[in-house]
Design an enzyme around this catalytic site. Sequence first.
Site, short mmCIF file in Angstrom:
data_model
loop_
_atom_site.label_atom_id
_atom_site.label_comp_id
_atom_site.label_asym_id
_atom_site.label_seq_id
_atom_site.Cartn_x
_atom_site.Cartn_y
_atom_site.Cartn_z
N CYS A 101 0.86 -1.17 0.00
CA CYS A 101 0.00 0.00 0.00
C CYS A 101 0.90 1.22 0.00
O CYS A 101 2.09 1.11 0.23
CB CYS A 101 -0.93 0.00 1.21
N LYS A 176 -12.24 -5.28 1.84
CA LYS A 176 -11.71 -4.42 2.89
C LYS A 176 -12.66 -3.25 3.07
O LYS A 176 -12.85 -2.44 2.17
CB LYS A 176 -10.33 -3.92 2.51
N GLU A 214 -16.16 -8.18 -5.33
CA GLU A 214 -14.74 -7.82 -5.20
C GLU A 214 -13.87 -9.08 -5.20
O GLU A 214 -12.80 -9.11 -5.81
CB GLU A 214 -14.49 -7.03 -3.91
N LYS A 229 -11.78 -8.10 5.82
CA LYS A 229 -11.19 -7.27 6.85
C LYS A 229 -12.09 -6.09 7.15
O LYS A 229 -12.55 -5.45 6.21
CB LYS A 229 -9.84 -6.77 6.33
C1 PBG Z 1 -3.05 0.06 4.79
C2 PBG Z 1 -3.59 -0.84 5.85
C3 PBG Z 1 -4.44 -0.52 6.94
C4 PBG Z 1 -4.55 -1.69 7.70
C5 PBG Z 1 -3.82 -2.66 7.06
N1 PBG Z 1 -3.25 -2.13 5.91
C6 PBG Z 1 -5.03 0.76 7.35
C7 PBG Z 1 -6.11 1.41 6.55
O1 PBG Z 1 -6.57 0.91 5.53
O2 PBG Z 1 -6.46 2.51 6.97
C8 PBG Z 1 -5.33 -1.83 8.99
C9 PBG Z 1 -4.83 -2.89 9.91
C10 PBG Z 1 -5.37 -2.82 11.30
O3 PBG Z 1 -6.21 -1.95 11.65
O4 PBG Z 1 -4.96 -3.66 12.11
N2 PBG Z 1 -3.96 0.52 3.85
#
Ligand code: PBG
Length: 304
Positions: A101, A176, A214, A229
């Site tokens: 990311c 997500k 998705e 997630k």
């Molecule tokens: C990056 C990412 C996030 C998480 C994992 N990869 C944060 C977001 O999307 O804001 C969250 C992981 C967690 O809350 O334990 N995009």
Amino acid sequence: MVRETRLSPADMIAPLFVRHGSGLREPIPSMPGQYHLSVDQLVSECTDLHALGVPAVILFGLPAYKDEAAAEAYADEGIVQLGLRAVREAVPEMILITDVCLCQYMSHGHCGVLLDGQVDNDVTLELLAQVAVSHALAGADVVAPSDMMDGRVGAIRGALDNEGLSGTAIMAYSAKFASAFYGPFRDAAHSAPQEGDRRGYQMDPANAREALREVELDVAEGADMVMVKPAMPYLDVLRRVRESTQVPVAAYQVSGEYAMIEAASAQGLIDRRAAVLESLTAIRRAGADLILTYYAGQVAKWLS
Ligand code: PBG
């Protein structure tokens, strides 16, 4: 004997935060019991996890600098790349997964490139593909795109294959959701967007059918595993995803889920061990083959 669902450290993936420097193991205030680890400490953490039977870790990097091109995300000497090489060398059997990311590396904190204040999906794909290739070259077995741009799995698969990295697998953060439960992580990873939110690219918590779409798209683009997630608030989605796809399904018990259990048990409101084991068992029962959880090492100790 008649128990239907079992927990095992073999199903768990431990998320770890790696930073520059050495000899550093800094507590993360929003996530009691979790640390920002310098590379040497990351290696010792991975050595311990491996000895406990946890087969995999997922790495998140805290870069030395942030800019508008997320340059450290795909730098050869980027923090995740340094961590990968060190762990690969010291614990060769560990399965190394990386979060792909841009938000931690962008000065504005969004998961993509901003053009006129908006995240530009297609420009972002090129950078994500560069990040994935750079992680794979540094030793990642699995890359896990968490940005939620459309078409990223296909872009990453194509880029990996072009570089001769066809053996690198993709675990897609497919479903997500734009969730309040990422709050403690954004403190931990210094990745909160400075303006706006992530609802333009992450999913509406109200939508379950969309999650299936998705997943379908990601699998068609070449995802080897998919993810739901957060985990506990989305057990119904997890079940439906499990029933709709043949690839392994992972669930991420996120920072907010972790922080709630920690806060409530620190106040004596719930029994920590029982709550952790129950939550993880419920996530497995709902259909997760794999669980990303900050409790991986702890649970492995309890189960041993
Ligand atoms: C990056 C990412 C996030 C998480 C994992 N990869 C944060 C977001 O999307 O804001 C969250 C992981 C967690 O809350 O334990 N995009």
